[in-house]
Design a protein around this motif. Structure first.
Motif, PDB file in Angstrom:
ATOM      1  N   ALA A 109     -35.218  68.655 106.677  1.00  0.00           N
ATOM      2  CA  ALA A 109     -34.107  68.208 107.513  1.00  0.00           C
ATOM      3  C   ALA A 109     -33.352  67.100 106.785  1.00  0.00           C
ATOM      4  O   ALA A 109     -33.952  66.276 106.089  1.00  0.00           O
ATOM      5  CB  ALA A 109     -34.611  67.696 108.860  1.00  0.00           C
ATOM      6  N   VAL A 110     -32.038  67.089 106.933  1.00  0.00           N
ATOM      7  CA  VAL A 110     -31.183  66.093 106.287  1.00  0.00           C
ATOM      8  C   VAL A 110     -30.113  65.647 107.271  1.00  0.00           C
ATOM      9  O   VAL A 110     -29.557  66.462 108.009  1.00  0.00           O
ATOM     10  CB  VAL A 110     -30.516  66.665 105.021  1.00  0.00           C
ATOM     11  CG1 VAL A 110     -29.454  65.709 104.493  1.00  0.00           C
ATOM     12  CG2 VAL A 110     -31.545  66.941 103.936  1.00  0.00           C
ATOM     13  N   THR A 111     -29.837  64.354 107.297  1.00  0.00           N
ATOM     14  CA  THR A 111     -28.697  63.821 108.044  1.00  0.00           C
ATOM     15  C   THR A 111     -27.856  62.950 107.111  1.00  0.00           C
ATOM     16  O   THR A 111     -28.384  62.183 106.304  1.00  0.00           O
ATOM     17  CB  THR A 111     -29.145  62.968 109.252  1.00  0.00           C
ATOM     18  OG1 THR A 111     -29.963  61.877 108.798  1.00  0.00           O
ATOM     19  CG2 THR A 111     -29.932  63.803 110.233  1.00  0.00           C
ATOM     20  N   LEU A 112     -26.541  63.086 107.219  1.00  0.00           N
ATOM     21  CA  LEU A 112     -25.579  62.287 106.467  1.00  0.00           C
ATOM     22  C   LEU A 112     -24.658  61.621 107.472  1.00  0.00           C
ATOM     23  O   LEU A 112     -24.056  62.294 108.312  1.00  0.00           O
ATOM     24  CB  LEU A 112     -24.762  63.166 105.519  1.00  0.00           C
ATOM     25  CG  LEU A 112     -25.527  64.110 104.584  1.00  0.00           C
ATOM     26  CD1 LEU A 112     -24.558  65.006 103.823  1.00  0.00           C
ATOM     27  CD2 LEU A 112     -26.382  63.323 103.614  1.00  0.00           C
ATOM     28  N   ASP A 113     -24.528  60.294 107.389  1.00  0.00           N
ATOM     29  CA  ASP A 113     -23.646  59.602 108.321  1.00  0.00           C
ATOM     30  C   ASP A 113     -23.085  58.346 107.674  1.00  0.00           C
ATOM     31  O   ASP A 113     -23.242  58.129 106.467  1.00  0.00           O
ATOM     32  CB  ASP A 113     -24.360  59.277 109.640  1.00  0.00           C
ATOM     33  CG  ASP A 113     -25.635  58.477 109.440  1.00  0.00           C
ATOM     34  OD1 ASP A 113     -25.887  58.011 108.300  1.00  0.00           O
ATOM     35  OD2 ASP A 113     -26.392  58.309 110.409  1.00  0.00           O
ATOM     36  N   ASN A 114     -22.411  57.531 108.481  1.00  0.00           N
ATOM     37  CA  ASN A 114     -21.752  56.302 108.004  1.00  0.00           C
ATOM     38  C   ASN A 114     -20.788  56.594 106.852  1.00  0.00           C
ATOM     39  O   ASN A 114     -20.720  55.848 105.868  1.00  0.00           O
ATOM     40  CB  ASN A 114     -22.793  55.259 107.578  1.00  0.00           C
ATOM     41  CG  ASN A 114     -23.638  54.775 108.736  1.00  0.00           C
ATOM     42  OD1 ASN A 114     -23.132  54.559 109.839  1.00  0.00           O
ATOM     43  ND2 ASN A 114     -24.936  54.628 108.514  1.00  0.00           N
ATOM     44  N   PHE A 115     -20.032  57.666 106.976  1.00  0.00           N
ATOM     45  CA  PHE A 115     -19.046  58.005 105.947  1.00  0.00           C
ATOM     46  C   PHE A 115     -17.916  56.973 105.946  1.00  0.00           C
ATOM     47  O   PHE A 115     -17.430  56.556 106.991  1.00  0.00           O
ATOM     48  CB  PHE A 115     -18.457  59.392 106.209  1.00  0.00           C
ATOM     49  CG  PHE A 115     -19.383  60.522 105.881  1.00  0.00           C
ATOM     50  CD1 PHE A 115     -19.437  61.051 104.599  1.00  0.00           C
ATOM     51  CD2 PHE A 115     -20.201  61.072 106.865  1.00  0.00           C
ATOM     52  CE1 PHE A 115     -20.281  62.110 104.301  1.00  0.00           C
ATOM     53  CE2 PHE A 115     -21.046  62.125 106.573  1.00  0.00           C
ATOM     54  CZ  PHE A 115     -21.093  62.650 105.287  1.00  0.00           C
ATOM     55  N   SER A 116     -17.502  56.598 104.760  1.00  0.00           N
ATOM     56  CA  SER A 116     -16.378  55.669 104.632  1.00  0.00           C
ATOM     57  C   SER A 116     -15.041  56.357 104.861  1.00  0.00           C
ATOM     58  O   SER A 116     -14.048  55.708 105.216  1.00  0.00           O
ATOM     59  CB  SER A 116     -16.380  55.030 103.243  1.00  0.00           C
ATOM     60  OG  SER A 116     -16.258  56.028 102.236  1.00  0.00           O
ATOM     61  N   HIS A 117     -14.983  57.672 104.649  1.00  0.00           N
ATOM     62  CA  HIS A 117     -13.759  58.445 104.802  1.00  0.00           C
ATOM     63  C   HIS A 117     -14.031  59.659 105.689  1.00  0.00           C
ATOM     64  O   HIS A 117     -15.133  60.195 105.696  1.00  0.00           O
ATOM     65  CB  HIS A 117     -13.237  58.921 103.439  1.00  0.00           C
ATOM     66  CG  HIS A 117     -12.784  57.817 102.533  1.00  0.00           C
ATOM     67  ND1 HIS A 117     -13.651  56.887 101.982  1.00  0.00           N
ATOM     68  CD2 HIS A 117     -11.541  57.504 102.067  1.00  0.00           C
ATOM     69  CE1 HIS A 117     -12.966  56.051 101.214  1.00  0.00           C
ATOM     70  NE2 HIS A 117     -11.688  56.404 101.258  1.00  0.00           N
ATOM     71  N   ARG A 118     -12.991  60.070 106.391  1.00  0.00           N
ATOM     72  CA  ARG A 118     -13.107  61.275 107.213  1.00  0.00           C
ATOM     73  C   ARG A 118     -12.741  62.479 106.345  1.00  0.00           C
ATOM     74  O   ARG A 118     -11.752  62.445 105.608  1.00  0.00           O
ATOM     75  CB  ARG A 118     -12.186  61.174 108.417  1.00  0.00           C
ATOM     76  CG  ARG A 118     -12.431  62.245 109.471  1.00  0.00           C
ATOM     77  CD  ARG A 118     -11.725  61.889 110.756  1.00  0.00           C
ATOM     78  NE  ARG A 118     -12.306  60.675 111.342  1.00  0.00           N
ATOM     79  CZ  ARG A 118     -13.368  60.669 112.136  1.00  0.00           C
ATOM     80  NH1 ARG A 118     -13.979  61.809 112.425  1.00  0.00           N
ATOM     81  NH2 ARG A 118     -13.822  59.546 112.637  1.00  0.00           N
ATOM     82  N   PRO A 119     -13.508  63.558 106.412  1.00  0.00           N
ATOM     83  CA  PRO A 119     -13.227  64.717 105.560  1.00  0.00           C
ATOM     84  C   PRO A 119     -11.934  65.428 105.953  1.00  0.00           C
ATOM     85  O   PRO A 119     -11.541  65.447 107.119  1.00  0.00           O
ATOM     86  CB  PRO A 119     -14.444  65.618 105.790  1.00  0.00           C
ATOM     87  CG  PRO A 119     -14.956  65.223 107.140  1.00  0.00           C
ATOM     88  CD  PRO A 119     -14.696  63.762 107.266  1.00  0.00           C
TER      89      PRO A 119
END
Length: 286
Positions: free
Chosen positions: A40-50
């Protein structure tokens, strides 16, 4: 899973292992093999919106039973949420095989990926945080005639979509193989601006049952000198296999002692709705 859940709730659902309700009874005179791999993987706290997002899942199972029974199961789910309230990417994949008897084989493969395109201006810093979990399990009753294997890998890549150059990458994989004696494999490759902040490794062997867990968390951060169009690709692969073959005997032997097997099946969440793009749609974006 509903998209209006909080990011924390979604991350918890995707990253928390649960025992499935599937239980297989093993006859007293038969052997049991179990192999499981999940990630399982989670990615968050992005500095930019895709500017564009995509997901990809794929599963494959195979069973061959000459004498005995075998069940193979594979599940994969991925989600990339990008709206005015939430920004989160997460995915889950699991593969499991369980069998009984003395002449069969089973294979389960699962893959899940998330893809995001980002536009970064000159002198801006692009960053996000990462959490990964990888868990393997193998168990055999007779190491001389039974094989169980479980492998898993997780990889990240940041690609300049204009020049098609790989800018940064991070990948690792682990494996368990039970045949006569348990074997452990570990691979790790870090290149670029990924900064691991925590790595937890756990290995447990009890009798002919072996489990292996790897948890990591970290941060990716890079400042770009010029305007750059980025593609983030995270992919995980999980493979589980089990095989039993009859042991040739040169002469009659006494009736074997009864073996009482209690079947365990490794799983994460099942019956989860697949989100976003199908295989062909995602391949066109990578």
């Amino acid at each position: 899973m509903k998209l209006h859940h909080s990011t924390g709730a979604i991350a918890f659902l995707l990253a928390t292992p649960l025992v499935t309700g599937l239980t297989v009874g093993i006859a007293p005179s038969s052997a049991a093999i179990i192999a499981g791999s999940a990630a399982a993987v989670t990615l968050d706290n992005f500095s930019h919106r895709p500017t564009e997002i995509g997901t990809f899942t794929n599963t494959y199972t195979q069973t061959i039973a000459n004498t005995g029974s075998v069940i193979s199961q594979a599940n994969a789910d991925a989600v990339f949420i990008s709206n005015c309230h939430e920004l989160l990417a997460a995915n889950l994949s699991q593969s499991g095989v369980i069998g009984s008897g003395n002449n069969y084989s089973g294979l389960a493969q699962s893959q899940a990926a998330v893809i995001g395109d980002f536009s970064i201006k000159a002198k801006e810093t692009f960053s996000f945080t990462v959490q990964t979990m990888l868990h393997l399990l193998t168990s055999v009753s007779n190491p001389q005639s039974e094989r169980a294997s479980a492998t898993g890998s997780i990889s990240f890549a940041l690609i300049d979509t204009v020049s098609n150059i790989l800018l940064d990458s991070f990948q690792f994989g682990i494996g368990l193989h039970s045949f006569k004696a348990p074997e452990l494999s570990l691979s790790y490759n870090l290149a670029g601006n990924f900064n691991p902040t925590q790595i937890n490794f756990a290995f447990l062997a009890q009798g002919n049952t072996t489990s292996l867990s790897l948890y990591t968390s970290g941060v990716y951060s890079r400042t770009f000198d010029s305007t750059t169009n980025l593609k983030l690709v995270e992919v995980k692969n999980n493979i589980a296999g089990a095989q039993a073959q009859p042991v040739p005997q040169a002469e009659p032997v006494p009736e074997p002692t009864t073996i009482l097997g209690t079947a365990m099946f490794f799983g994460f969440l099942t019956k989860r709705r697949k989100l976003k793009n199908q295989l062909s749609e995602v391949k066109s974006k990578v």
